[in-house]
Scaffold this active site. Structure first.
Site, PDB file in Angstrom:
ATOM      1  N   ARG A  51     -38.693  62.723  42.829  1.00  0.00           N
ATOM      2  CA  ARG A  51     -38.093  61.894  43.888  1.00  0.00           C
ATOM      3  C   ARG A  51     -37.175  60.837  43.280  1.00  0.00           C
ATOM      4  O   ARG A  51     -37.108  59.708  43.765  1.00  0.00           O
ATOM      5  CB  ARG A  51     -39.170  61.240  44.751  1.00  0.00           C
ATOM      6  CG  ARG A  51     -39.881  62.200  45.688  1.00  0.00           C
ATOM      7  CD  ARG A  51     -40.811  61.481  46.621  1.00  0.00           C
ATOM      8  NE  ARG A  51     -40.233  60.263  47.183  1.00  0.00           N
ATOM      9  CZ  ARG A  51     -40.435  59.837  48.431  1.00  0.00           C
ATOM     10  NH1 ARG A  51     -41.199  60.529  49.243  1.00  0.00           N
ATOM     11  NH2 ARG A  51     -39.907  58.722  48.850  1.00  0.00           N
ATOM     12  N   CYS A  57     -51.479  54.578  50.444  1.00  0.00           N
ATOM     13  CA  CYS A  57     -50.761  55.815  50.732  1.00  0.00           C
ATOM     14  C   CYS A  57     -50.287  56.392  49.415  1.00  0.00           C
ATOM     15  O   CYS A  57     -49.928  55.659  48.493  1.00  0.00           O
ATOM     16  CB  CYS A  57     -49.574  55.549  51.659  1.00  0.00           C
ATOM     17  SG  CYS A  57     -48.562  57.015  52.013  1.00  0.00           S
ATOM     18  N   ASP A  64     -47.555  52.449  48.969  1.00  0.00           N
ATOM     19  CA  ASP A  64     -47.308  53.871  48.719  1.00  0.00           C
ATOM     20  C   ASP A  64     -47.228  54.160  47.228  1.00  0.00           C
ATOM     21  O   ASP A  64     -46.997  53.265  46.408  1.00  0.00           O
ATOM     22  CB  ASP A  64     -46.007  54.296  49.403  1.00  0.00           C
ATOM     23  CG  ASP A  64     -46.036  55.745  49.870  1.00  0.00           C
ATOM     24  OD1 ASP A  64     -46.894  56.513  49.390  1.00  0.00           O
ATOM     25  OD2 ASP A  64     -45.198  56.107  50.713  1.00  0.00           O
ATOM     26  N   LYS A  74     -48.297  48.728  53.794  1.00  0.00           N
ATOM     27  CA  LYS A  74     -48.509  50.133  53.439  1.00  0.00           C
ATOM     28  C   LYS A  74     -48.090  50.278  51.973  1.00  0.00           C
ATOM     29  O   LYS A  74     -46.922  50.206  51.639  1.00  0.00           O
ATOM     30  CB  LYS A  74     -47.683  51.047  54.336  1.00  0.00           C
ATOM     31  CG  LYS A  74     -47.869  52.537  54.061  1.00  0.00           C
ATOM     32  CD  LYS A  74     -47.034  53.370  55.029  1.00  0.00           C
ATOM     33  CE  LYS A  74     -47.171  54.856  54.757  1.00  0.00           C
ATOM     34  NZ  LYS A  74     -46.339  55.660  55.687  1.00  0.00           N
ATOM     35  N   ASP A  94     -49.020  62.995  55.006  1.00  0.00           N
ATOM     36  CA  ASP A  94     -47.672  62.914  55.562  1.00  0.00           C
ATOM     37  C   ASP A  94     -47.459  63.943  56.662  1.00  0.00           C
ATOM     38  O   ASP A  94     -46.466  63.880  57.388  1.00  0.00           O
ATOM     39  CB  ASP A  94     -46.633  63.130  54.459  1.00  0.00           C
ATOM     40  CG  ASP A  94     -46.408  61.890  53.621  1.00  0.00           C
ATOM     41  OD1 ASP A  94     -46.872  60.807  54.025  1.00  0.00           O
ATOM     42  OD2 ASP A  94     -45.775  61.992  52.553  1.00  0.00           O
ATOM     43  N   ASP A 137     -97.221  65.842  35.415  1.00  0.00           N
ATOM     44  CA  ASP A 137     -97.228  67.301  35.510  1.00  0.00           C
ATOM     45  C   ASP A 137     -96.055  67.836  36.328  1.00  0.00           C
ATOM     46  O   ASP A 137     -95.885  69.044  36.459  1.00  0.00           O
ATOM     47  CB  ASP A 137     -98.539  67.782  36.128  1.00  0.00           C
ATOM     48  CG  ASP A 137     -98.746  67.236  37.539  1.00  0.00           C
ATOM     49  OD1 ASP A 137     -98.099  66.234  37.886  1.00  0.00           O
ATOM     50  OD2 ASP A 137     -99.552  67.827  38.265  1.00  0.00           O
TER      51      ASP A 137
END
Length: 727
Positions: free
Chosen positions: A433, A516, A468, A466, A538, A47
């Site tokens: 970039r 990163c 990236d 790291k 950054d 129910d």
């Protein structure tokens, strides 16, 4: 057993220690009945469903994995195109299975269990008899956590090919909830982690990423909350997607006051060809319920992701204090300069030196050499091994920066393999970039990157990497895929990335990997599965970081948050803030420095020594303790948060004032997470003064604050329970 089944009337009750999630099979459709505070299981429970769905129409049925085309006009969870071009399927219930523990998802990151007693998994089998489409809905409920992990596996058991046009991970219909609000994290490069909250109005409210990555702009996390929900009070329903590519998440409020929420891989520019016998597994959506506000939702995510998503050697270890040379030197360095920074670091108590961009190929700026992963002997005449050895001799470990998913047009690799990047024949190759994206759908590309990294790791004592990733995906096409599979490229890229990460992290378990993506452009649970921490942004300005770190903590644990002290004027905003203020902000994460240590004055060196000594005492508490957010930088000139040990006997409080206030009123900071029955010794980090207060007083009346008429003022307080024997 965390899953209770009533065969008649086809009811499935998923229970954790504080939560219930109930599904019922109605006329062959899996129907969502309830999600919220734990209910006792009673007979009967049929129910609970207050609808008569098939007579009212599918458009009013609160479904678990809805389709489009047969009467439900809301957003579907999936859509399939048959060989004849039609797109109508109707999944009906075909059985279930319960599994102890939690199965892994092939080729995909996911939360996990360490023993079967931690969770139970329900598999609901659905079939479309006409097409041969089979869908298995997976629900894992954790016994002692208010967490459900959901995903779907779509299989072609027919004789003709099927094309998936949409395949989301989870869909939940909240019946009669027309007053929910939509919370998410928004922003941009250097402005990540902004908390956005708005009402859900009739129609659709959604966020997504079409960038081929989870993105700076919108994180793959959403919470639905009631209007009265705060940090400490009210309901919150969290949805976090364990995925690193393009995603979508949306809430649709219909004309009957019900809200449908769904999340998964972005269906924009996506399709997946399923030949007979093939399957497609969706990424996992981690759903968290809190009846005690946003703070409890966050802490549930933090505990789960810290211990049952992150993996490997460093999952439970305290993270090292590092110095990164990037903002100290950028591309202009030689071996002696690097060693001089490391030497200063050793004298200050730093434990890890990280060599950032510029050590490879002919990399004197960011317009060349990505893909040429060999030492630049102009800068490092005796190679990486010599630099690492010299730094190790100072007592520091050695870390290295890579950007393995990218390729520069000005590189030896590109001149040799111009087809190895994502591209579409005859179209220009968009550069960002001065770089392009490697085609990780191709095994030979992944093998080249693996071999390049393995050669470096085998020749130099690298303890930290790291990793990236500095641009989004454009011209998303692969030279290796046939025309009918080109729209699979973006997802295949992510699967290829995961395959490579699994291989690298498995073969080099001694390396601490940090993700990163120009900072927080890929701060998502998918990456945390392979790398237990992320460079959060950054933007290293301490004032901006108050918001970035506060917002990020809505779903991600502090153990995953990279936070560094940088030079002033700050390189992103030009602001000048005190070294103490910068240190206090950065110590609320994985602590480090990103500047030229050789330029410190004697006074600054003493401040840094003190910061490092304090952090070494508290980092276990910061990285593994429960976070309580006390004051929001999005709402006030002040910010505050605290970290509390599991036994509630140890805590540290951080308080920040951005700008001085004239004629300031008396203030007290209400704490949280303490034991109201205990007495605490409170020591001020600014003055060293000690006082004793009861936990109940600190949480109800607050900790008195001494006002200082200074901009960028911060302070911290260490709390220890008097009965504790902690040093």
């Amino acid at each position: 057993m965390a899953i209770i089944v009533q065969e008649q009337p086809g009811l499935f009750h998923l229970q954790s220690s504080g939560m219930s999630y109930i599904i019922q099979i109605v006329d062959g459709f899996p129907v969502h009945v309830y999600w919220g505070d734990r209910l006792k299981h009673r007979e009967p429970m049929a129910d609970l469903l207050l609808h008569t769905p098939t007579t009212a129409g599918l458009d009013r049925l609160p479904q678990e994995y809805p389709q489009y085309g047969s009467g439900d006009f809301r957003t579907p969870a999936y859509q399939v195109e048959l060989e004849d071009g039609t797109r109508i399927t109707e999944l009906k219930y075909d059985g279930y299975r319960i599994i102890k523990g939690k199965p892994s998802l092939p080729g995909l990151p996911a939360v996990y269990t360490e023993n079967e007693a931690e969770a139970d998994t329900l598999e609901l089998e659905l079939k479309d008899a006409f097409s041969g489409l089979k869908v298995v809905l997976l629900y894992t409920v954790f016994t002692d956590r208010n967490v459900i992990a959901r995903s779907a596996r779509l299989s072609n058991e027919g004789e003709q090919s099927l094309r998936l046009l949409r395949a989301l991970s989870a869909s939940v219909d909240f019946s009669g909830k027309s007053d929910l609000e939509f919370m998410y994290l928004s922003g941009a490069w250097a402005r990540e982690g902004n908390i956005t909250r708005k009402p859900i109005l009739q129609g659709e409210t959604r966020i997504d990423s079409k960038r081929g990555m989870s993105s700076h702009q919108l994180n793959p996390f959403t919470a639905l909350v009631t209007q009265e929900t705060t940090e400490r009070h009210g309901e919150a329903f969290g949805f976090s997607l364990v995925y690193s590519g393009g995603f979508e998440a949306g809430a649709e409020l219909d004309s009957f006051g019900s809200t449908r929420f769904s999340i998964g891989v972005n269906s924009f520019d996506f399709s997946w060809l399923l030949s007979p016998g093939e399957s497609f597994q969706t990424p996992e959506a981690v759903m968290v319920y809190s009846g005690q506000g946003l703070g409890e939702m966050s802490r549930t995510y933090h505990r789960l992701y810290r211990t049952r998503l992150c993996r490997g050697t460093y999952r439970d270890e305290e993270r090292p204090i590092l110095v990164n040379n990037w903002e100290a030197t950028y591309f202009d360095f030689n071996a002696d300069k690097l060693v001089s920074i490391a030497k200063e670091g050793a004298e200050l108590g730093i434990e890890l030196f990280v060599l950032d961009d510029g050590w490879f190929g002919k990399r004197d700026s960011d317009n060349s050499s990505l893909g040429d992963w060999y030492e630049d002997r102009r800068k490092l005449p005796d190679g990486l091994a010599d630099v690492a050895k010299r730094i190790n001799q100072l007592g520091l470990k050695f870390g290295l920066w890579f950007e393995p998913e990218m390729i520069s047009p000005d590189s030896e690799l590109y001149r040799k393999h111009p087809d190895w990047c994502l591209h579409v024949p005859g179209r220009r190759r968009s550069e960002a970039r001065w770089q392009l994206v490697l085609d990780y759908t191709r095994k030979e590309v992944r093998d080249y990157i693996y071999d390049s990294l393995a050669a470096i790791f085998s020749s130099a004592p690298v303890s930290y990497v790291k990793w990236d990733m500095n641009r989004c995906l454009t011209e998303i096409g692969s030279a290796e895929l046939p025309p009918e599979r080109q729209s699979e490229t973006a997802h295949r890229y992510v699967l290829g990335l995961y395959e490579l990460l699994e291989r690298v992290t498995t073969d080099f378990p001694h390396i601490l990997f940090e993700s990163c993506s120009s900072g927080g452009g890929r701060f998502d649970p998918g990456m945390l599965y392979y790398m237990p921490q992320v460079w959060t942004s950054d933007n290293t300005d301490a004032v901006e970081r108050l918001k970035i770190q506060y917002g990020t903590s809505l779903v991600y644990p502090v153990s995953a948050t990279g936070a560094h002290v940088s030079a002033v004027p700050n390189h992103q905003v030009g602001r000048i803030t005190p070294l103490d203020f910068r240190g206090d902000v950065a110590m609320s994460g994985n602590f480090g420095y990103e500047l030229d240590l050789t330029k410190f004055t004697d006074e600054e060196k003493e401040t840094v020594k003190r910061q490092i000594a304090v952090y070494k005492q508290i980092r276990g508490l910061v990285q593994k303790g429960d976070l309580y957010r006390l004051k929001s930088p999005f709402e006030d000139n002040e910010s505050a948060w605290m970290f509390v040990s599991e036994d509630q006997e140890d805590a540290i409080v951080y308080y920040f004032q951005v700008m001085a206030v004239p004629n300031a009123p008396w203030r007290a900071l209400r704490l949280d997470g303490l034991n109201p029955e205990l007495e605490y010794e409170v020591q001020s980090g600014n003055s060293g003064q000690k006082s004793i207060h009861g936990g109940d007083r600190l949480m109800k009346l607050g900790l008195p604050l001494v006002y200082r008429q200074k901009d960028y003022e911060s302070g911290w307080f260490r709390l220890r329970a008097l009965r504790s024997n902690k040093a």
